[in-house]
Design a protein around this motif. Structure first.
Motif, PDB file in Angstrom:
ATOM      1  N   ARG A 222      -9.112  42.428  81.054  1.00 22.34           N
ATOM      2  CA  ARG A 222      -7.484  42.280  80.363  1.00 22.34           C
ATOM      3  C   ARG A 222      -7.606  40.813  79.678  1.00 22.34           C
ATOM      4  NH1 ARG A 222      -4.222  46.619  81.640  1.00 22.34           N
ATOM      5  NH2 ARG A 222      -5.631  47.854  84.147  1.00 22.34           N
ATOM      6  N   GLU A 223      -8.264  39.612  80.158  1.00 28.71           N
ATOM      7  CA  GLU A 223      -8.117  38.993  79.332  1.00 28.71           C
ATOM      8  C   GLU A 223      -9.456  38.982  77.971  1.00 28.71           C
ATOM      9  OE1 GLU A 223      -9.954  36.002  82.158  1.00 28.71           O
ATOM     10  OE2 GLU A 223      -8.040  36.293  83.858  1.00 28.71           O
ATOM     11  N   MET A 224      -9.745  40.101  78.231  1.00 30.66           N
ATOM     12  CA  MET A 224     -10.710  40.023  77.194  1.00 30.66           C
ATOM     13  C   MET A 224     -10.266  40.832  75.972  1.00 30.66           C
ATOM     14  SD  MET A 224     -14.735  41.074  78.993  1.00 30.66           S
ATOM     15  CE  MET A 224     -15.585  40.993  77.749  1.00 30.66           C
ATOM     16  N   GLY A 225      -8.748  41.596  75.782  1.00 27.98           N
ATOM     17  CA  GLY A 225      -8.270  42.050  74.961  1.00 27.98           C
ATOM     18  C   GLY A 225      -8.208  43.804  75.489  1.00 27.98           C
ATOM     19  N   PHE A 226      -8.784  44.362  76.957  1.00 27.94           N
ATOM     20  CA  PHE A 226      -8.950  45.789  77.215  1.00 27.94           C
ATOM     21  C   PHE A 226      -8.053  46.227  78.289  1.00 27.94           C
ATOM     22  CE2 PHE A 226     -13.565  44.216  76.176  1.00 27.94           C
ATOM     23  CZ  PHE A 226     -13.337  45.096  74.500  1.00 27.94           C
ATOM     24  N   ASP A 227      -7.214  47.377  77.797  1.00 26.70           N
ATOM     25  CA  ASP A 227      -6.240  47.333  78.679  1.00 26.70           C
ATOM     26  C   ASP A 227      -6.171  48.463  79.713  1.00 26.70           C
ATOM     27  OD1 ASP A 227      -4.044  46.428  76.820  1.00 26.70           O
ATOM     28  OD2 ASP A 227      -4.111  48.046  75.491  1.00 26.70           O
ATOM     29  N   SER A 228      -7.582  49.158  79.723  1.00 26.96           N
ATOM     30  CA  SER A 228      -8.100  49.751  80.904  1.00 26.96           C
ATOM     31  C   SER A 228      -9.367  49.259  80.864  1.00 26.96           C
ATOM     32  CB  SER A 228      -7.743  51.489  80.446  1.00 26.96           C
ATOM     33  OG  SER A 228      -8.556  51.753  79.506  1.00 26.96           O
ATOM     34  N   LEU A 229     -10.113  49.753  82.230  1.00 27.14           N
ATOM     35  CA  LEU A 229     -11.289  50.177  82.354  1.00 27.14           C
ATOM     36  C   LEU A 229     -12.114  50.502  81.577  1.00 27.14           C
ATOM     37  CD1 LEU A 229     -13.470  48.926  84.555  1.00 27.14           C
ATOM     38  CD2 LEU A 229     -12.511  50.955  85.636  1.00 27.14           C
ATOM     39  N   GLU A 230     -11.501  52.349  80.907  1.00 28.97           N
ATOM     40  CA  GLU A 230     -12.220  52.979  80.470  1.00 28.97           C
ATOM     41  C   GLU A 230     -12.371  52.741  79.340  1.00 28.97           C
ATOM     42  OE1 GLU A 230     -14.562  56.256  79.061  1.00 28.97           O
ATOM     43  OE2 GLU A 230     -14.227  55.287  80.819  1.00 28.97           O
ATOM     44  N   ASP A 231     -11.478  51.874  78.681  1.00 31.59           N
ATOM     45  CA  ASP A 231     -11.801  51.470  77.199  1.00 31.59           C
ATOM     46  C   ASP A 231     -13.060  49.894  77.528  1.00 31.59           C
ATOM     47  OD1 ASP A 231      -9.722  52.723  76.081  1.00 31.59           O
ATOM     48  OD2 ASP A 231      -8.187  51.332  76.301  1.00 31.59           O
ATOM     49  N   PHE A 232     -12.847  49.192  78.259  1.00 28.65           N
ATOM     50  CA  PHE A 232     -13.735  47.971  78.461  1.00 28.65           C
ATOM     51  C   PHE A 232     -15.581  48.520  78.960  1.00 28.65           C
ATOM     52  CE2 PHE A 232     -16.369  45.385  81.718  1.00 28.65           C
ATOM     53  CZ  PHE A 232     -16.729  44.213  80.468  1.00 28.65           C
TER      54      PHE A 232
END
Length: 339
Positions: A214-224
């Motif tokens: 989330r600190e990298m700008g991703f809202d979810s695990l899937e997005d990451f």
């Protein structure tokens, strides 16, 4: 093109195959001094190219181009040096010969000595497979290398590491039903699964549990997983990846005529001052493996990176980890080698 090419000519590989018209892509930072003793060699890791090493190079940092002459050679197979993707037939794509870490370091030694006339290297440093190359430099050229600093890298793929790399290979091979005759059908799209597999190994349990993505700008695990792991691996050529995986799986620093497989002897022969920095939560290049290796190197200290970023504590992403690595490199470079 922001890098240079060193032509190796027709090279005899450790496998016995001759690779015609081989070449090493490299970039330098800073200037070589008159005594030619301000040299740092910083090889690239699996899948990386020279620009991905630049986070550790800069004014006021340990790898300061105002003070040192830093050479970043690209790993064979990475798409810039001789690779499946840029080699003409009959050695293109799936037909590229097997290249070892020993081969890579031998060619880098040619670059350093023949192109620049260098006889002493102040430091060889590297992350992951770049770290294995640092170990290999120390074992192959102990009289030349004054210091080594592998971080999140080991001196050979221990059995668990081999299995992890094999899982990456298997996820790619499954796209062609494990049929070696169909390897040329592989595309970058098939790299999606490789990224998914590596997502579970590159970072630690705690990283995911604490949702640091989330600190990298991703809202979810899937997005990451999609945005980082799938996306980065799908930019890679599958044949280059298979070539580099083979290199990684067979990267034992003693697997050469100098040591004939005597791993302990290879480690004991490293006379360089060594600062070995495993990621404290690395899942497949573990601190335990590095401890075993450090115990056999005469002048080694073990400095685990206190981080929940796993293997990627050495990737230049997390500021605290970067500072830890840079601080330890500064300390290592300040130590006298008594020469």
């Amino acid at each position: 093109m922001d890098y240079e090419i060193f032509d190796l000519g027709d090279v005899a590989l450790q496998s016995g195959v001759t690779l015609p018209g081989a070449f090493l892509a490299y970039k330098t930072y800073g200037s070589l001094n008159d005594k030619k003793d301000n040299v740092i060699v910083y090889p690239t890791a699996f899948g990386d190219q020279h620009f991905q090493n630049e986070w550790l190079i800069g004014s006021g940092m340990a790898l300061d181009p105002e003070k040192y002459f830093i050479i970043v050679p690209n790993l064979l197979g990475n798409g810039l040096s001789s690779s499946p993707s840029n080699t003409p037939p009959p050695f293109d794509r799936a037909h590229f010969p097997q290249v070892t870490i020993y081969d890579n370091v031998r060619f880098q030694h040619q670059l350093v000595t023949e192109k620049f006339g260098i006889q002493k290297i102040a430091l060889v440093v590297g992350w992951s497979m770049g770290g294995i190359q640092a170990y290999q430099w120390g074992a192959s050229y102990p009289e030349m290398v004054e210091r080594i600093a592998p971080f999140a890298g080991i001196a050979k793929p221990w059995p668990h590491t081999f299995v992890v790399l094999d899982s990456l290979k298997a996820s790619l091979m499954s796209a062609v039903g494990f049929d070696l005759s169909r390897l040329d059908q592989l595309t970058s799209e098939n790299m999606r699964a490789v990224g998914r597999v590596y997502a579970g190994w590159g970072l630690s349990h705690a990283f995911y549990r604490e949702e640091l993505y989330r600190e990298m700008g991703f809202d979810s695990l899937e997005d990451f997983v999609t945005g980082v792991w799938e996306a980065s691996f799908m930019k890679m050529d599958p044949h280059n990846v298979l070539a580099m995986l083979w290199t990684g799986q067979h990267a034992d620093i003693s697997a050469n005529p100098s040591y004939n497989g005597d791993f302990h002897e290879a480690l004991k022969s490293i006379s360089a001052l060594a600062c070995i920095m495993p990621g404290s939560t690395d899942l497949f290049c573990t601190a335990d493996d590095n401890q075993y290796e450090a115990n056999l190197i005469p002048n080694a200290i073990l400095k685990p990176i206190p981080s929940i970023w796993g293997h990627f504590a050495g990737r230049g992403i997390n500021r605290a980890d970067n500072q830890f690595i840079d601080d330890n490199l500064k300390h290592l470079l300040a130590l006298s080698t008594n020469e």
